[in-house]
Motif scaffolding. Structure first.
Motif, PDB file in Angstrom:
ATOM      1  N   ILE A 169       3.297  -3.017   5.571  1.00  0.00           N
ATOM      2  CA  ILE A 169       2.288  -2.379   5.640  1.00  0.00           C
ATOM      3  C   ILE A 169       0.944  -3.381   6.052  1.00  0.00           C
ATOM      4  CG2 ILE A 169       0.471  -1.050   4.425  1.00  0.00           C
ATOM      5  CD1 ILE A 169       2.956   0.345   3.007  1.00  0.00           C
ATOM      6  N   GLU A 190       1.070   5.386   3.065  1.00  0.00           N
ATOM      7  CA  GLU A 190       2.307   4.692   3.334  1.00  0.00           C
ATOM      8  C   GLU A 190       3.123   4.592   2.237  1.00  0.00           C
ATOM      9  OE1 GLU A 190       3.819   3.455   6.410  1.00  0.00           O
ATOM     10  OE2 GLU A 190       2.378   4.994   7.341  1.00  0.00           O
ATOM     11  N   ASN A 225       7.047   6.432   1.246  1.00  0.00           N
ATOM     12  CA  ASN A 225       8.002   5.422   1.179  1.00  0.00           C
ATOM     13  C   ASN A 225       8.673   4.960   0.005  1.00  0.00           C
ATOM     14  OD1 ASN A 225       8.659   4.564   4.019  1.00  0.00           O
ATOM     15  ND2 ASN A 225       6.400   3.974   4.084  1.00  0.00           N
TER      16      ASN A 225
END
Length: 457
Positions: free
Chosen positions: A182, A234, A238
């Motif tokens: 990220i 994110e 995830n």
């Protein structure tokens, strides 16, 4: 006139015999009584050593050739073991590690504690001595334009980039990899400690052993975290089991990981875990044992040595977030816990409420100050439990124990050398150490914990 070292730099020592291991996993060989510490050498091995750094009392060497190999030698399973400073003895089989740790405990009890007849049990090891750490905290940096994160190289501040660490929970590896990806994609600059520039300093992650709840802590130099909404989005998408994303700010030039400012970016402030039947709320700054499986083994032994019948008053010095205190409160009449860190005491009180335990009381302050105050107020312990830091018990606390004279002391130690020193003081003051149980909390390293049962004679 001081005695000169019997070796010079670049000397070669043929037929060097290794008799021991140091606390950081170096083999020990001696030349006319002069110790040389040599990495990657095991007790019982022989070989040729090159002297690389002699000093007055001891020196360091390099193993050039091995002519006799230990039966406990193995090929380290970690691909970056030779560079990384996280483990010291992966080149030793687990059976060999447990034997070495037991020998270390026995040696210091005799050499430092002058305890000749105390019963020392075999080390309680793990069935599976890998993937045991529930917490990872890694520095980040940049290498060849890539965002890297991992442990420092031995004796340096060079970061060894890693995809996985085989003593950490796999979930923690997964989290760190996600954060790296990220940050690389969002062009978030890693911290440069030489220039004191950049944003992200450390990634910390915790995974609860029994609940699977995950916490991610991002430590930055800057007060603001760029792209924080995208980062949160994110991570939430995830990471299964994610309960908490924390932002910590550390703007100082320091090796200390966490700064003073902590804020919740997403989710809860804490994650929850259990040790046995006791539930704990764990915050970003909480001290919580990193090997929960062996923590239960350690605390069960402490509870066995305390041998509580339900009528005892117990004092837990260095109580932290109340882990041992609450374990003891399950069978004690009353438990008093003391800890110098106010935030830990706040956590301990919260954990007592979480477990509906009303027979436990916590106070912030130095144990060596608070316990005498309690004693003056008429609070005296039948059993006193100590779980001090590596430096061992404060001298004033040992004096207090000898004044208060609890019938039993249970000493939980993370450093056998300071345990031996403190046991000697207690023995000289009228106590008898009846048995010691070493527990392997940190496989692949030389660290060894131990619980000692000490009774008033």
């Amino acid at each position: 006139m001081s005695k000169k070292a019997p070796v010079q730099k670049n000397d070669y020592i043929d037929g060097a015999y290794f008799e021991d291991l140091t606390h950081d996993g170096n083999g020990v060989t001696k030349v006319d009584g002069y110790p040389l510490f040599v990495p990657n050498a095991l007790p019982g091995e022989e070989g040729t050593v090159k002297v690389v750094k002699p000093s007055k009392g001891y020196g360091f060497g390099r193993l050039m050739e091995r002519t006799k190999e230990s039966p406990y030698r193995q090929e380290p399973p970690c691909p970056i073991y030779r560079e990384c400073g996280g483990c010291q003895i992966q080149h030793m089989t687990y059976e060999g590690q447990l034997r070495a740790k037991e020998k270390n405990v026995r040696d210091v009890m005799q050499r430092i504690g002058k305890l000749q007849d105390v019963k020392i049990h075999e080390v309680l090891g793990m069935e599976e001595p890998w993937r045991y750490r529930n917490k990872a905290q890694v520095p980040v940096g940049e290498k060849d334009g890539r965002f890297v994160a991992g442990f420092y190289q031995k004796r340096s501040h060079e970061i060894i980039d890693m995809d996985k660490c085989i003593i950490q929970y796999e979930k923690n590896d997964e989290v760190i990899q996600h954060v790296k990806d990220i940050c690389q994609n969002l062009d978030i600059r890693p911290y440069d400690e030489k220039k004191h520039k950049g944003t992200l300093r450390h990634i910390m992650t915790r995974t609860a052993y029994t609940t699977g709840e995950v916490m991610v802590v991002l430590v930055t130099r800057t007060n603001e975290l760029p792209h924080k909404n995208e980062i949160v989005e994110e991570l939430v998408r995830n990471i299964e089991g994610l309960k908490s994303i924390i932002h910590n700010v550390n703007g100082k030039k320091t090796n200390v990981i966490m700064g003073d400012t902590t804020r919740v970016l997403w989710g809860e402030e804490v994650i929850h875990d259990r040790i046995g039947d006791v539930k704990f709320a764990i915050s970003a700054r909480s001290f919580y044992q990193v090997n929960p499986e062996q923590t239960k083994v350690l605390y069960d032994k402490a509870l066995e040595y305390a041998d509580l019948k339900g009528e005892e008053t117990v004092i837990d010095a260095y109580c932290g977030i109340g882990t041992i205190s609450l374990f003891l409160a399950q069978t004690a009449k009353k438990v008093y816990g003391v800890e110098i860190v106010p935030q830990a005491i706040a956590d301990a009180k919260q954990n007592a409420v979480l477990n509906n335990m009303t027979n436990v009381e916590f106070k912030a302050g130095p144990a060596e100050v608070v316990i005498p105050e309690w004693y003056d107020d008429g609070i005296s312990a039948d059993v006193l439990v100590v779980d001090p830091p590596r430096k061992g018990c404060d001298e004033a606390l040992l004096d207090t124990i000898l004044t208060m004279k609890p019938k039993k002391v249970v000493y939980v130690s993370c450093n056998p050398a300071t345990l031996a020193r403190d046991l000697r003081i207690l023995e000289d003051g009228g106590y008898k150490t009846t048995e010691i149980q070493p527990v392997d909390m940190f496989p692949q390293t030389m660290h060894c914990e131990a619980v000692a049962k000490i009774e008033l004679v």
